[in-house]
Design a protein around this motif. Sequence first.
Motif, PDB file in Angstrom:
ATOM      1  N   GLY A  42      10.466  -1.743   7.374  1.00 13.74           N
ATOM      2  CA  GLY A  42       9.127  -1.211   7.579  1.00 13.74           C
ATOM      3  C   GLY A  42       8.980  -0.387   8.844  1.00 13.74           C
ATOM      4  N   ASP A  43      10.052  -0.140   9.518  1.00  8.91           N
ATOM      5  CA  ASP A  43      10.038   0.612  10.777  1.00  8.91           C
ATOM      6  C   ASP A  43      10.292   2.089  10.480  1.00  8.91           C
ATOM      7  N   ILE A  44       9.252   2.771   9.952  1.00  5.67           N
ATOM      8  CA  ILE A  44       9.440   4.155   9.522  1.00  5.67           C
ATOM      9  C   ILE A  44       9.001   5.121  10.616  1.00  5.67           C
ATOM     10  N   PHE A  45       7.753   5.035  11.026  1.00  8.04           N
ATOM     11  CA  PHE A  45       7.246   5.955  12.037  1.00  8.04           C
ATOM     12  C   PHE A  45       7.348   5.319  13.423  1.00  8.04           C
ATOM     13  N   SER A  46       8.570   5.210  13.904  1.00 12.21           N
ATOM     14  CA  SER A  46       8.779   4.701  15.262  1.00 12.21           C
ATOM     15  C   SER A  46       9.683   5.672  16.004  1.00 12.21           C
ATOM     16  N   ARG A  47       9.688   5.546  17.303  1.00 10.48           N
ATOM     17  CA  ARG A  47      10.541   6.439  18.103  1.00 10.48           C
ATOM     18  C   ARG A  47      12.016   6.186  17.839  1.00 10.48           C
ATOM     19  N   ALA A 116       6.701  12.730  16.806  1.00  9.19           N
ATOM     20  CA  ALA A 116       5.318  13.075  17.138  1.00  9.19           C
ATOM     21  C   ALA A 116       4.345  12.135  16.427  1.00  9.19           C
ATOM     22  N   ALA A 117       4.639  11.798  15.157  1.00 12.34           N
ATOM     23  CA  ALA A 117       3.786  10.863  14.419  1.00 12.34           C
ATOM     24  C   ALA A 117       3.798   9.481  15.075  1.00 12.34           C
ATOM     25  N   ALA A 118       4.954   9.052  15.552  1.00 10.10           N
ATOM     26  CA  ALA A 118       5.053   7.744  16.213  1.00 10.10           C
ATOM     27  C   ALA A 118       4.255   7.743  17.513  1.00 10.10           C
ATOM     28  N   GLU A 119       4.306   8.849  18.258  1.00 13.04           N
ATOM     29  CA  GLU A 119       3.536   8.937  19.498  1.00 13.04           C
ATOM     30  C   GLU A 119       2.043   8.935  19.210  1.00 13.04           C
ATOM     31  N   MET A 120       1.642   9.637  18.142  1.00 11.34           N
ATOM     32  CA  MET A 120       0.226   9.627  17.783  1.00 11.34           C
ATOM     33  C   MET A 120      -0.222   8.251  17.315  1.00 11.34           C
ATOM     34  N   ALA A 121       0.628   7.550  16.599  1.00 12.52           N
ATOM     35  CA  ALA A 121       0.286   6.193  16.146  1.00 12.52           C
ATOM     36  C   ALA A 121       0.164   5.262  17.347  1.00 12.52           C
ATOM     37  N   ASP A 122       1.045   5.419  18.346  1.00 10.79           N
ATOM     38  CA  ASP A 122       0.941   4.591  19.555  1.00 10.79           C
ATOM     39  C   ASP A 122      -0.351   4.877  20.306  1.00 10.79           C
ATOM     40  N   GLU A 123      -0.714   6.150  20.405  1.00  7.18           N
ATOM     41  CA  GLU A 123      -1.959   6.508  21.099  1.00  7.18           C
ATOM     42  C   GLU A 123      -3.163   5.961  20.323  1.00  7.18           C
ATOM     43  N   HIS A 124      -3.106   6.051  19.007  1.00  2.00           N
ATOM     44  CA  HIS A 124      -4.208   5.544  18.191  1.00  2.00           C
ATOM     45  C   HIS A 124      -4.324   4.021  18.339  1.00  2.00           C
ATOM     46  N   ALA A 125      -3.192   3.324  18.411  1.00  2.00           N
ATOM     47  CA  ALA A 125      -3.198   1.870  18.565  1.00  2.00           C
ATOM     48  C   ALA A 125      -3.790   1.478  19.917  1.00  2.00           C
ATOM     49  N   GLN A 126      -3.556   2.295  20.952  1.00  2.00           N
ATOM     50  CA  GLN A 126      -4.099   1.984  22.272  1.00  2.00           C
ATOM     51  C   GLN A 126      -5.611   2.192  22.311  1.00  2.00           C
ATOM     52  N   VAL A 127      -6.097   3.174  21.549  1.00  2.00           N
ATOM     53  CA  VAL A 127      -7.535   3.448  21.513  1.00  2.00           C
ATOM     54  C   VAL A 127      -8.265   2.349  20.758  1.00  2.00           C
ATOM     55  N   VAL A 128      -7.681   1.887  19.660  1.00  2.00           N
ATOM     56  CA  VAL A 128      -8.313   0.871  18.823  1.00  2.00           C
ATOM     57  C   VAL A 128      -8.108  -0.456  19.479  1.00  2.00           C
TER      58      VAL A 128
END
Length: 128
Positions: A42-47, A116-128
């Motif tokens: 399940g580790d698809i969009f990761s760095r 880039a998708a992984a970085e955006m997901a990390d930023e989104h996780a920090q906001v939520v």
Amino acid sequence: FDISGAASTQYAAAIALNLVVWAALAWMCWGVWRLFGRYIQGDIFSRISADLLQRIGMLGLFTVALDVVTRPAVIYVMGLHLPDRSDARHMFVRTEDVLYVLIALIIIALGIIYKAAAEMADEHAQVV
């Protein structure tokens, strides 16, 4: 180009040169196996997965370049027994080599997109 008079050492050298290319290809396949193992977990969009994808693309470029370089080396080695070796000095790029380079570049680009998708997901996780 008559190789019927080639010595067994020439055959061994040609096989050794080809084994170098196969080793690079095996290294790339091992990277694909590791990447798919991460995908199954399940580790698809990761760095880490994105880095692996980019590394696979770079190994693909390296393997194609290695293959293009070793091809004339194999021909040269197999023609060492000939008195006139002028036919054994050439380098050629086949159509599929260009396609392999394009595929490797697409894999590298996908790795960049996934990173880039992984970085955006990390930023989104920090906001939520």
